[in-house]
Design a protein around this motif. Sequence first.
Motif, short mmCIF file in Angstrom:
data_model
loop_
_atom_site.label_atom_id
_atom_site.label_comp_id
_atom_site.label_asym_id
_atom_site.label_seq_id
_atom_site.Cartn_x
_atom_site.Cartn_y
_atom_site.Cartn_z
N PHE A 1 -3.81 0.89 -5.30
CA PHE A 1 -3.84 0.07 -4.39
C PHE A 1 -5.35 -0.80 -3.96
O PHE A 1 -5.38 -2.01 -4.50
CB PHE A 1 -2.74 0.22 -2.82
N ALA A 2 -6.25 -0.04 -4.12
CA ALA A 2 -7.78 -0.30 -4.09
C ALA A 2 -8.03 -0.57 -5.22
O ALA A 2 -8.72 -1.55 -4.81
CB ALA A 2 -8.55 0.63 -3.35
N GLU A 3 -7.87 0.23 -6.21
CA GLU A 3 -8.48 0.10 -7.24
C GLU A 3 -7.16 -1.90 -8.07
O GLU A 3 -8.75 -3.36 -8.24
CB GLU A 3 -8.02 0.40 -8.62
N THR A 4 -6.27 -2.15 -7.71
CA THR A 4 -5.56 -3.92 -7.84
C THR A 4 -5.99 -4.36 -6.85
O THR A 4 -6.70 -4.81 -7.75
CB THR A 4 -4.16 -3.22 -7.69
N LEU A 5 -6.51 -4.44 -5.67
CA LEU A 5 -6.95 -5.47 -5.03
C LEU A 5 -8.17 -5.67 -5.69
O LEU A 5 -8.66 -6.95 -5.47
CB LEU A 5 -7.60 -4.96 -3.35
N ALA A 6 -9.38 -4.95 -6.21
CA ALA A 6 -10.53 -4.73 -5.96
C ALA A 6 -11.14 -5.47 -7.01
O ALA A 6 -11.51 -6.71 -7.23
CB ALA A 6 -11.07 -3.24 -6.92
N ARG A 7 -9.84 -5.49 -9.16
CA ARG A 7 -9.31 -6.37 -9.71
C ARG A 7 -9.23 -7.67 -9.44
O ARG A 7 -9.44 -8.27 -10.04
CB ARG A 7 -8.76 -5.64 -11.08
N ARG A 8 -7.87 -7.51 -8.28
CA ARG A 8 -7.50 -9.23 -8.27
C ARG A 8 -8.64 -9.47 -7.15
O ARG A 8 -8.73 -11.26 -7.73
CB ARG A 8 -6.72 -9.17 -7.26
N PHE A 9 -9.02 -9.52 -6.35
CA PHE A 9 -10.24 -10.12 -5.85
C PHE A 9 -11.16 -10.80 -6.92
O PHE A 9 -11.60 -11.24 -6.98
CB PHE A 9 -11.18 -8.92 -4.54
N LEU B 1 -6.90 -5.37 6.55
CA LEU B 1 -6.65 -4.93 5.74
C LEU B 1 -6.17 -3.58 6.13
O LEU B 1 -5.07 -2.72 5.30
CB LEU B 1 -7.08 -5.50 4.96
N ILE B 2 -7.44 -3.37 6.36
CA ILE B 2 -7.49 -1.58 6.53
C ILE B 2 -6.84 -0.92 7.63
O ILE B 2 -6.32 -0.08 7.66
CB ILE B 2 -8.48 -1.35 6.33
N SER B 3 -6.25 -1.47 8.86
CA SER B 3 -5.52 -0.54 9.90
C SER B 3 -4.63 -1.39 9.12
O SER B 3 -3.57 -0.25 9.85
CB SER B 3 -5.77 -2.03 10.89
N PHE B 4 -3.90 -2.56 8.35
CA PHE B 4 -2.29 -2.41 8.21
C PHE B 4 -2.36 -1.24 7.13
O PHE B 4 -1.33 -0.70 7.21
CB PHE B 4 -1.70 -3.87 7.63
N ALA B 5 -3.10 -0.98 5.96
CA ALA B 5 -2.52 0.00 5.24
C ALA B 5 -2.82 1.14 5.79
O ALA B 5 -1.98 1.88 5.49
CB ALA B 5 -4.09 0.03 4.53
N ALA B 6 -3.70 1.29 7.12
CA ALA B 6 -3.23 2.67 7.54
C ALA B 6 -2.04 3.07 8.14
O ALA B 6 -1.84 4.39 8.44
CB ALA B 6 -4.76 2.77 8.76
N PRO C 1 -2.39 10.42 -2.06
CA PRO C 1 -3.98 9.58 -2.04
C PRO C 1 -3.71 8.97 -3.83
O PRO C 1 -4.64 7.93 -3.65
CB PRO C 1 -4.81 10.88 -2.99
N SER C 2 -2.86 9.14 -5.01
CA SER C 2 -2.65 8.03 -6.25
C SER C 2 -2.62 6.88 -5.68
O SER C 2 -2.92 5.78 -6.15
CB SER C 2 -1.95 9.11 -6.08
N HIS C 3 -1.45 6.31 -4.52
CA HIS C 3 -0.72 5.31 -4.35
C HIS C 3 -2.23 4.63 -3.38
O HIS C 3 -2.24 3.20 -3.52
CB HIS C 3 0.00 5.15 -2.88
N LEU C 4 -2.64 5.29 -2.42
CA LEU C 4 -4.00 4.69 -1.95
C LEU C 4 -4.61 4.31 -3.20
O LEU C 4 -5.89 3.29 -3.20
CB LEU C 4 -4.52 5.23 -1.06
N ARG C 5 -4.88 5.09 -4.17
CA ARG C 5 -6.69 4.23 -5.20
C ARG C 5 -5.74 3.66 -5.87
O ARG C 5 -7.05 2.15 -6.15
CB ARG C 5 -6.64 5.98 -5.77
#
Length: 115
Positions: free
Chosen positions: A81-89, A62-67, A75-79
């Motif tokens: 995505f990470a926050e949405t993923l964490a909530r969904r998880f 996941l990290i490799s593909f996002a990179a 930075p706001s896109h990355l943040r």
Amino acid sequence: MTAEFPRTSYERATREYDREFQQRLTGEILTAIAQASIVSDPDLRIMKLRTGETLEALTTCLISFAAMSPFFDTPSHLREFAETLARRFRREVGRARAEGFCSDFIHGARKGGTA
């Protein structure tokens, strides 16, 4: 990928999000995990799902593909995505555990190998 996994045209691959591709890719990933989880002992017919190793491998992918995506140069896109993923998880894992997802398969296999 297996021989059954369909290839697609460049036009389709670059046009828009392809839900069908996502679903087939998910199936291929799950199949690969299942195949890699079958133990090699000739007298055993067991699939040992190694959740820790699998989660680490999937996280690395996941990290490799996002990179690879310039979208995450912002930075706001990355943040977001990470926050949405964490909530969904948290939400979906919590829901699956509460609903007993795979409990019959896992517990049935441990209680006598009938899964």
